[in-house]
Motif scaffolding. Structure first.
Motif, PDB file in Angstrom:
ATOM      1  N   LEU A   1       0.817  -1.213   0.000  1.00  0.00           N
ATOM      2  CA  LEU A   1       0.000   0.000   0.000  1.00  0.00           C
ATOM      3  C   LEU A   1       0.852   1.265   0.000  1.00  0.00           C
ATOM      4  N   ASN A   2       2.065   1.144   0.529  1.00  0.00           N
ATOM      5  CA  ASN A   2       2.905   2.331   0.741  1.00  0.00           C
ATOM      6  C   ASN A   2       3.764   2.694  -0.469  1.00  0.00           C
ATOM      7  N   GLY A   3       3.689   1.924  -1.553  1.00  0.00           N
ATOM      8  CA  GLY A   3       4.533   2.232  -2.707  1.00  0.00           C
ATOM      9  C   GLY A   3       4.002   1.596  -3.973  1.00  0.00           C
ATOM     10  N   LEU A   4       4.791   1.715  -5.033  1.00  0.00           N
ATOM     11  CA  LEU A   4       4.386   1.181  -6.326  1.00  0.00           C
ATOM     12  C   LEU A   4       4.707  -0.305  -6.469  1.00  0.00           C
ATOM     13  N   ASP A   5       5.619  -0.810  -5.640  1.00  0.00           N
ATOM     14  CA  ASP A   5       6.018  -2.211  -5.722  1.00  0.00           C
ATOM     15  C   ASP A   5       4.945  -3.106  -5.104  1.00  0.00           C
ATOM     16  N   LYS A   6       4.319  -3.937  -5.922  1.00  0.00           N
ATOM     17  CA  LYS A   6       3.248  -4.821  -5.451  1.00  0.00           C
ATOM     18  C   LYS A   6       3.651  -6.295  -5.503  1.00  0.00           C
ATOM     19  N   THR A   7       4.940  -6.562  -5.633  1.00  0.00           N
ATOM     20  CA  THR A   7       5.386  -7.935  -5.842  1.00  0.00           C
ATOM     21  C   THR A   7       5.545  -8.696  -4.527  1.00  0.00           C
ATOM     22  N   ILE A   8       5.436 -10.013  -4.648  1.00  0.00           N
ATOM     23  CA  ILE A   8       5.758 -10.927  -3.556  1.00  0.00           C
ATOM     24  C   ILE A   8       6.434 -12.132  -4.183  1.00  0.00           C
ATOM     25  N   SER A   9       7.488 -12.624  -3.570  1.00  0.00           N
ATOM     26  CA  SER A   9       8.221 -13.761  -4.132  1.00  0.00           C
ATOM     27  C   SER A   9       7.351 -15.014  -4.126  1.00  0.00           C
ATOM     28  N   TYR A  10       7.710 -15.983  -4.969  1.00  0.00           N
ATOM     29  CA  TYR A  10       6.964 -17.245  -5.016  1.00  0.00           C
ATOM     30  C   TYR A  10       7.005 -17.936  -3.653  1.00  0.00           C
ATOM     31  N   ALA A  11       8.198 -17.948  -3.035  1.00  0.00           N
ATOM     32  CA  ALA A  11       8.329 -18.572  -1.709  1.00  0.00           C
ATOM     33  C   ALA A  11       7.491 -17.826  -0.677  1.00  0.00           C
ATOM     34  N   GLY A  12       7.509 -16.483  -0.744  1.00  0.00           N
ATOM     35  CA  GLY A  12       6.704 -15.681   0.179  1.00  0.00           C
ATOM     36  C   GLY A  12       5.219 -15.941   0.002  1.00  0.00           C
ATOM     37  N   CYS A  13       4.800 -16.096  -1.244  1.00  0.00           N
ATOM     38  CA  CYS A  13       3.395 -16.392  -1.533  1.00  0.00           C
ATOM     39  C   CYS A  13       3.007 -17.764  -0.988  1.00  0.00           C
ATOM     40  N   ALA A  14       3.897 -18.743  -1.173  1.00  0.00           N
ATOM     41  CA  ALA A  14       3.628 -20.097  -0.686  1.00  0.00           C
ATOM     42  C   ALA A  14       3.501 -20.116   0.840  1.00  0.00           C
ATOM     43  N   ILE A  15       4.403 -19.417   1.512  1.00  0.00           N
ATOM     44  CA  ILE A  15       4.364 -19.353   2.982  1.00  0.00           C
ATOM     45  C   ILE A  15       3.091 -18.650   3.445  1.00  0.00           C
ATOM     46  N   GLN A  16       2.753 -17.547   2.774  1.00  0.00           N
ATOM     47  CA  GLN A  16       1.567 -16.789   3.147  1.00  0.00           C
ATOM     48  C   GLN A  16       0.299 -17.625   2.979  1.00  0.00           C
ATOM     49  N   LEU A  17       0.205 -18.339   1.846  1.00  0.00           N
ATOM     50  CA  LEU A  17      -0.956 -19.200   1.601  1.00  0.00           C
ATOM     51  C   LEU A  17      -1.048 -20.301   2.650  1.00  0.00           C
ATOM     52  N   PHE A  18       0.081 -20.947   2.937  1.00  0.00           N
ATOM     53  CA  PHE A  18       0.093 -22.039   3.917  1.00  0.00           C
ATOM     54  C   PHE A  18      -0.341 -21.550   5.291  1.00  0.00           C
ATOM     55  N   LEU A  19       0.208 -20.404   5.734  1.00  0.00           N
ATOM     56  CA  LEU A  19      -0.129 -19.887   7.056  1.00  0.00           C
ATOM     57  C   LEU A  19      -1.569 -19.404   7.115  1.00  0.00           C
ATOM     58  N   PHE A  20      -2.011 -18.740   6.054  1.00  0.00           N
ATOM     59  CA  PHE A  20      -3.372 -18.206   6.047  1.00  0.00           C
ATOM     60  C   PHE A  20      -4.394 -19.340   6.152  1.00  0.00           C
ATOM     61  N   LEU A  21      -4.209 -20.385   5.341  1.00  0.00           N
ATOM     62  CA  LEU A  21      -5.121 -21.529   5.387  1.00  0.00           C
ATOM     63  C   LEU A  21      -4.974 -22.309   6.696  1.00  0.00           C
ATOM     64  N   GLY A  22      -3.729 -22.536   7.100  1.00  0.00           N
ATOM     65  CA  GLY A  22      -3.477 -23.342   8.291  1.00  0.00           C
ATOM     66  C   GLY A  22      -3.990 -22.702   9.556  1.00  0.00           C
ATOM     67  N   LEU A  23      -3.633 -21.438   9.775  1.00  0.00           N
ATOM     68  CA  LEU A  23      -4.055 -20.746  10.989  1.00  0.00           C
ATOM     69  C   LEU A  23      -5.560 -20.534  11.017  1.00  0.00           C
ATOM     70  N   GLY A  24      -6.153 -20.298   9.839  1.00  0.00           N
ATOM     71  CA  GLY A  24      -7.610 -20.180   9.780  1.00  0.00           C
ATOM     72  C   GLY A  24      -8.287 -21.478  10.179  1.00  0.00           C
ATOM     73  N   GLY A  25      -7.736 -22.614   9.696  1.00  0.00           N
ATOM     74  CA  GLY A  25      -8.282 -23.919  10.068  1.00  0.00           C
ATOM     75  C   GLY A  25      -8.119 -24.218  11.545  1.00  0.00           C
ATOM     76  N   VAL A  26      -6.957 -23.872  12.096  1.00  0.00           N
ATOM     77  CA  VAL A  26      -6.719 -24.077  13.536  1.00  0.00           C
ATOM     78  C   VAL A  26      -7.738 -23.276  14.346  1.00  0.00           C
ATOM     79  N   GLU A  27      -8.023 -22.049  13.903  1.00  0.00           N
ATOM     80  CA  GLU A  27      -8.962 -21.212  14.664  1.00  0.00           C
ATOM     81  C   GLU A  27     -10.368 -21.801  14.649  1.00  0.00           C
ATOM     82  N   CYS A  28     -10.789 -22.358  13.510  1.00  0.00           N
ATOM     83  CA  CYS A  28     -12.090 -23.027  13.446  1.00  0.00           C
ATOM     84  C   CYS A  28     -12.192 -24.115  14.512  1.00  0.00           C
ATOM     85  N   LEU A  29     -11.162 -24.935  14.574  1.00  0.00           N
ATOM     86  CA  LEU A  29     -11.156 -26.060  15.507  1.00  0.00           C
ATOM     87  C   LEU A  29     -10.999 -25.596  16.953  1.00  0.00           C
ATOM     88  N   LEU A  30     -10.191 -24.558  17.159  1.00  0.00           N
ATOM     89  CA  LEU A  30      -9.999 -24.052  18.519  1.00  0.00           C
ATOM     90  C   LEU A  30     -11.281 -23.438  19.071  1.00  0.00           C
TER      91      LEU A  30
END
Length: 314
Positions: free
Chosen positions: A85-114
């Protein structure tokens, strides 16, 4: 470019709110403030619950894990969003995207169960009060939390690679502010009916099954509350269970709408703002919901801040 194998793709471009440039600066300020308040609020809940011996109970053990989840959940995507949001660069690395997807799905699932585990805790407290500490012993509490973490992360481990390995034919513009599963499915250049069906089935298991368990638990709680004669007893139940029900409503209201209809079926702009609400507003409100009407937490905070000077007033 053939695009059948995107393993060499080095980055994604998160379009986020770039189609509303006038909103980006406003969103940056609002989200930054909300993120900082989320960090302070949830860290406070964790510290108070761990430092005050009066709160060493199953309910606050689970609440500590919920606060840690909220901290992790927001931190998995909000810093990247603020950077974009703070600049023109909107990129995220493939590894960063993979980690973000894994954590977003994983932590969301954990919260459902918790949240389902916390509903069971309230069920035992209200319906079997004399046996509460025997049933909700430390070993069972730890096992329930570990099961929630294991199933949530296991679900993400199954869903994330399938989503990331969809052929994209060189498309790397993700119309979202994070690497979220429906947004990644949308840029695939193959028929995604099979994966959307798989996602739906897994979502039923990780999202709807805990919700059904929560509703059944509260059905028994309501029946028990009706039989309580004293108004003070009823009020105490409403105070503790009301906080949990409010959190459940906020959490599930968003997640069901977003993930039970993945892919192209929902409005993209609407999905972004719902995800933003789910990702920052809900974790921000959770500490307030659990403390505003909770005398135990407010008393613990006074004891920690004032020390022995205020003990006599409790």
């Amino acid at each position: 470019m053939d695009g059948t194998n995107d393993s060499s793709q080095s980055h994604f471009i998160l379009l986020g709110f770039s189609d509303h440039p006038h909103l980006e600066r406003i969103l940056f300020v609002v989200i930054l403030i909300a993120y900082l308040l989320t960090l302070v609020g949830n860290t406070t809940i964790i510290l108070v619950s761990r430092l005050d011996p009066h709160l060493h109970t199953p309910m606050y053990f689970f609440l500590t894990h919920l606060s840690f989840l909220d901290l992790s959940f927001t931190t998995s995507s909000i810093p990247q969003l603020l950077y974009n949001l703070n600049g023109l660069d909107k990129t995220i690395s493939y590894a960063g995207c993979a980690i973000q997807l894994f954590l977003f799905l994983g932590l969301g699932g954990v919260e459902c169960l918790l949240l389902a585990v916390m509903a069971y805790d309230r069920f035992v407290a209200v319906c079997k009060p004399l046996h509460y500490m025997v049933i909700m012993n430390p070993r069972l509490c730890l096992v329930l939390v570990l099961v929630a973490w294991g199933c949530g992360m296991g679900n993400s481990l199954a869903m994330s690679p399938v989503t990331l390995h969809l052929p994209r034919c060189g498309h790397n513009h993700v119309d979202h502010f994070l690497c979220e599963m429906p947004a990644l499915i949308r840029i695939a250049c193959v028929n995604t009916v099979a994966i959307e069906s798989t996602v739906f089935v897994l979502a039923v298991g990780i999202v709807l099954s805990p919700l059904v368990f929560i509703l059944v638990s509260y059905g028994y709680i309501v029946r028990a509350v009706i039989q309580i004669q004293s108004s003070s007893g009823r009020q105490k139940v409403f105070n503790t269970c009301g906080s949990h029900l409010t959190v459940v409503s906020l959490f599930y209201g968003n997640i069901i709408y977003m993930y039970m209809q993945p892919g192209n079926s929902s409005s993209q702009d609407q999905g972004k703002f719902l995800t933003l609400f789910y990702n920052i507003v809900t974790p921000l409100l959770n500490p307030l919901i659990y403390t505003l009407r909770n005398k135990e937490v407010k008393g613990a905070m006074r004891r920690l801040l004032l020390g022995n000077r205020d003990v006599g007033k409790e």
